[in-house]
Design a protein around this motif. Structure first.
Motif, PDB file in Angstrom:
ATOM      1  N   LEU A   5      -4.402   0.263  -5.001  1.00 30.65           N
ATOM      2  CA  LEU A   5      -3.905  -0.707  -4.037  1.00 30.65           C
ATOM      3  C   LEU A   5      -2.712  -1.495  -4.565  1.00 30.65           C
ATOM      4  O   LEU A   5      -2.067  -2.208  -3.813  1.00 30.65           O
ATOM      5  CB  LEU A   5      -5.012  -1.687  -3.627  1.00 30.65           C
ATOM      6  CG  LEU A   5      -6.163  -1.112  -2.817  1.00 30.65           C
ATOM      7  CD1 LEU A   5      -7.229  -2.176  -2.606  1.00 30.65           C
ATOM      8  CD2 LEU A   5      -5.686  -0.583  -1.482  1.00 30.65           C
ATOM      9  N   GLY A   6      -2.444  -1.368  -5.852  1.00 32.79           N
ATOM     10  CA  GLY A   6      -1.366  -2.138  -6.462  1.00 32.79           C
ATOM     11  C   GLY A   6       0.006  -1.676  -5.998  1.00 32.79           C
ATOM     12  O   GLY A   6       0.322  -0.485  -6.048  1.00 32.79           O
ATOM     13  N   ILE A   7       0.815  -2.603  -5.541  1.00 35.73           N
ATOM     14  CA  ILE A   7       2.184  -2.321  -5.133  1.00 35.73           C
ATOM     15  C   ILE A   7       3.073  -3.441  -5.658  1.00 35.73           C
ATOM     16  O   ILE A   7       2.613  -4.532  -5.967  1.00 35.73           O
ATOM     17  CB  ILE A   7       2.330  -2.201  -3.595  1.00 35.73           C
ATOM     18  CG1 ILE A   7       1.835  -3.461  -2.886  1.00 35.73           C
ATOM     19  CG2 ILE A   7       1.641  -0.959  -3.076  1.00 35.73           C
ATOM     20  CD1 ILE A   7       2.063  -3.470  -1.383  1.00 35.73           C
ATOM     21  N   THR A   8       4.362  -3.152  -5.730  1.00 36.91           N
ATOM     22  CA  THR A   8       5.314  -4.167  -6.181  1.00 36.91           C
ATOM     23  C   THR A   8       5.644  -5.096  -5.010  1.00 36.91           C
ATOM     24  O   THR A   8       5.351  -4.791  -3.849  1.00 36.91           O
ATOM     25  CB  THR A   8       6.617  -3.513  -6.671  1.00 36.91           C
ATOM     26  OG1 THR A   8       7.246  -2.866  -5.556  1.00 36.91           O
ATOM     27  CG2 THR A   8       6.358  -2.512  -7.785  1.00 36.91           C
ATOM     28  N   CYS A   9       6.293  -6.195  -5.334  1.00 38.73           N
ATOM     29  CA  CYS A   9       6.713  -7.132  -4.292  1.00 38.73           C
ATOM     30  C   CYS A   9       7.713  -6.474  -3.348  1.00 38.73           C
ATOM     31  O   CYS A   9       7.691  -6.705  -2.141  1.00 38.73           O
ATOM     32  CB  CYS A   9       7.316  -8.385  -4.907  1.00 38.73           C
ATOM     33  SG  CYS A   9       6.093  -9.415  -5.758  1.00 38.73           S
ATOM     34  N   GLU A  10       8.593  -5.655  -3.892  1.00 35.22           N
ATOM     35  CA  GLU A  10       9.576  -4.955  -3.061  1.00 35.22           C
ATOM     36  C   GLU A  10       8.878  -4.025  -2.064  1.00 35.22           C
ATOM     37  O   GLU A  10       9.219  -3.992  -0.878  1.00 35.22           O
ATOM     38  CB  GLU A  10      10.535  -4.155  -3.948  1.00 35.22           C
ATOM     39  CG  GLU A  10      11.655  -3.505  -3.173  1.00 35.22           C
ATOM     40  CD  GLU A  10      12.639  -2.781  -4.087  1.00 35.22           C
ATOM     41  OE1 GLU A  10      13.328  -1.887  -3.580  1.00 35.22           O
ATOM     42  OE2 GLU A  10      12.724  -3.123  -5.278  1.00 35.22           O
ATOM     43  N   GLU A  23       4.725  -0.110  12.578  1.00 37.28           N
ATOM     44  CA  GLU A  23       5.109   1.160  11.988  1.00 37.28           C
ATOM     45  C   GLU A  23       4.358   1.451  10.686  1.00 37.28           C
ATOM     46  O   GLU A  23       4.474   2.533  10.130  1.00 37.28           O
ATOM     47  CB  GLU A  23       6.615   1.189  11.727  1.00 37.28           C
ATOM     48  CG  GLU A  23       7.439   1.102  12.996  1.00 37.28           C
ATOM     49  CD  GLU A  23       8.925   0.981  12.729  1.00 37.28           C
ATOM     50  OE1 GLU A  23       9.328   0.849  11.551  1.00 37.28           O
ATOM     51  OE2 GLU A  23       9.693   1.003  13.709  1.00 37.28           O
ATOM     52  N   ALA A  24       3.584   0.498  10.201  1.00 34.35           N
ATOM     53  CA  ALA A  24       2.832   0.683   8.955  1.00 34.35           C
ATOM     54  C   ALA A  24       1.490   1.335   9.259  1.00 34.35           C
ATOM     55  O   ALA A  24       0.833   0.991  10.243  1.00 34.35           O
ATOM     56  CB  ALA A  24       2.624  -0.657   8.261  1.00 34.35           C
ATOM     57  N   ASN A  25       1.100   2.283   8.423  1.00 32.45           N
ATOM     58  CA  ASN A  25      -0.199   2.926   8.629  1.00 32.45           C
ATOM     59  C   ASN A  25      -1.318   2.090   7.994  1.00 32.45           C
ATOM     60  O   ASN A  25      -1.061   1.061   7.354  1.00 32.45           O
ATOM     61  CB  ASN A  25      -0.187   4.366   8.091  1.00 32.45           C
ATOM     62  CG  ASN A  25       0.054   4.439   6.602  1.00 32.45           C
ATOM     63  OD1 ASN A  25      -0.427   3.617   5.837  1.00 32.45           O
ATOM     64  ND2 ASN A  25       0.818   5.432   6.175  1.00 32.45           N
ATOM     65  N   PHE A  26      -2.550   2.542   8.174  1.00 33.09           N
ATOM     66  CA  PHE A  26      -3.712   1.784   7.709  1.00 33.09           C
ATOM     67  C   PHE A  26      -3.675   1.542   6.206  1.00 33.09           C
ATOM     68  O   PHE A  26      -3.924   0.425   5.736  1.00 33.09           O
ATOM     69  CB  PHE A  26      -5.004   2.510   8.103  1.00 33.09           C
ATOM     70  CG  PHE A  26      -6.236   1.837   7.588  1.00 33.09           C
ATOM     71  CD1 PHE A  26      -6.719   0.692   8.200  1.00 33.09           C
ATOM     72  CD2 PHE A  26      -6.909   2.324   6.476  1.00 33.09           C
ATOM     73  CE1 PHE A  26      -7.854   0.044   7.721  1.00 33.09           C
ATOM     74  CE2 PHE A  26      -8.038   1.684   5.984  1.00 33.09           C
ATOM     75  CZ  PHE A  26      -8.510   0.553   6.623  1.00 33.09           C
ATOM     76  N   LYS A  29      -1.096  -1.090   5.277  1.00 32.89           N
ATOM     77  CA  LYS A  29      -1.565  -2.429   5.648  1.00 32.89           C
ATOM     78  C   LYS A  29      -2.614  -2.924   4.665  1.00 32.89           C
ATOM     79  O   LYS A  29      -2.638  -4.105   4.299  1.00 32.89           O
ATOM     80  CB  LYS A  29      -2.130  -2.427   7.066  1.00 32.89           C
ATOM     81  CG  LYS A  29      -1.075  -2.260   8.129  1.00 32.89           C
ATOM     82  CD  LYS A  29      -1.712  -2.218   9.503  1.00 32.89           C
ATOM     83  CE  LYS A  29      -0.697  -1.923  10.582  1.00 32.89           C
ATOM     84  NZ  LYS A  29      -1.315  -1.815  11.907  1.00 32.89           N
ATOM     85  N   LEU A  30      -3.487  -2.030   4.236  1.00 33.43           N
ATOM     86  CA  LEU A  30      -4.515  -2.385   3.267  1.00 33.43           C
ATOM     87  C   LEU A  30      -3.873  -2.811   1.946  1.00 33.43           C
ATOM     88  O   LEU A  30      -4.236  -3.850   1.369  1.00 33.43           O
ATOM     89  CB  LEU A  30      -5.461  -1.198   3.046  1.00 33.43           C
ATOM     90  CG  LEU A  30      -6.673  -1.426   2.176  1.00 33.43           C
ATOM     91  CD1 LEU A  30      -7.605  -2.449   2.817  1.00 33.43           C
ATOM     92  CD2 LEU A  30      -7.407  -0.116   1.950  1.00 33.43           C
ATOM     93  N   LYS A  31      -2.892  -2.041   1.488  1.00 35.03           N
ATOM     94  CA  LYS A  31      -2.190  -2.376   0.249  1.00 35.03           C
ATOM     95  C   LYS A  31      -1.468  -3.711   0.385  1.00 35.03           C
ATOM     96  O   LYS A  31      -1.481  -4.533  -0.535  1.00 35.03           O
ATOM     97  CB  LYS A  31      -1.196  -1.279  -0.116  1.00 35.03           C
ATOM     98  CG  LYS A  31      -1.845  -0.007  -0.600  1.00 35.03           C
ATOM     99  CD  LYS A  31      -0.805   1.047  -0.908  1.00 35.03           C
ATOM    100  CE  LYS A  31      -1.457   2.324  -1.409  1.00 35.03           C
ATOM    101  NZ  LYS A  31      -0.458   3.349  -1.754  1.00 35.03           N
ATOM    102  N   LEU A  32      -0.838  -3.922   1.530  1.00 35.11           N
ATOM    103  CA  LEU A  32      -0.120  -5.183   1.753  1.00 35.11           C
ATOM    104  C   LEU A  32      -1.075  -6.359   1.723  1.00 35.11           C
ATOM    105  O   LEU A  32      -0.817  -7.356   1.047  1.00 35.11           O
ATOM    106  CB  LEU A  32       0.618  -5.142   3.090  1.00 35.11           C
ATOM    107  CG  LEU A  32       1.310  -6.441   3.510  1.00 35.11           C
ATOM    108  CD1 LEU A  32       2.390  -6.825   2.509  1.00 35.11           C
ATOM    109  CD2 LEU A  32       1.876  -6.310   4.911  1.00 35.11           C
TER     110      LEU A  32
END
Length: 88
Positions: A5-10, A23-26, A29-32
């Motif tokens: 689930l880890g993503i960068t701020c960018e 336009e974002a998939n499930f 959205k979960l990662k966000l």
């Protein structure tokens, strides 16, 4: 356990922008949402982005209700300008 689930701020900002327009998939959205739990800067960005979108939609609806019409003289002037521009 939740490293996937880890993503960068960018990446979070990109997903946030996509989510604004559905336009974002499930998974995105979960990662966000996971990122927003731990990153206050991106949380603020997301809130500001939502506010701007709401304001834009309100203004766009107001503009659609108004009719903007050119009179014949303005139409002719516009045609002249378009001709000049296309010749250059």
């Amino acid at each position: 356990m939740f490293k996937f689930l880890g993503i960068t701020c960018e990446q979070a900002n990109e997903i946030c922008n996509k989510a604004q327009y559905n336009e974002a998939n499930f998974t995105e959205k979960l990662k966000l949402n996971w990122h927003l739990l731990v990153c206050k800067v991106c949380t603020l960005y997301s809130k500001q982005n939502n506010t701007l979108t709401k304001v834009y939609k309100i203004k766009a609806n107001e503009c659609r209700k108004q009719k903007f019409c050119l009179n014949n003289k303005e139409k002719e002037l516009l045609k002249e300008e378009m001709k000049k521009t296309s010749l250059q």
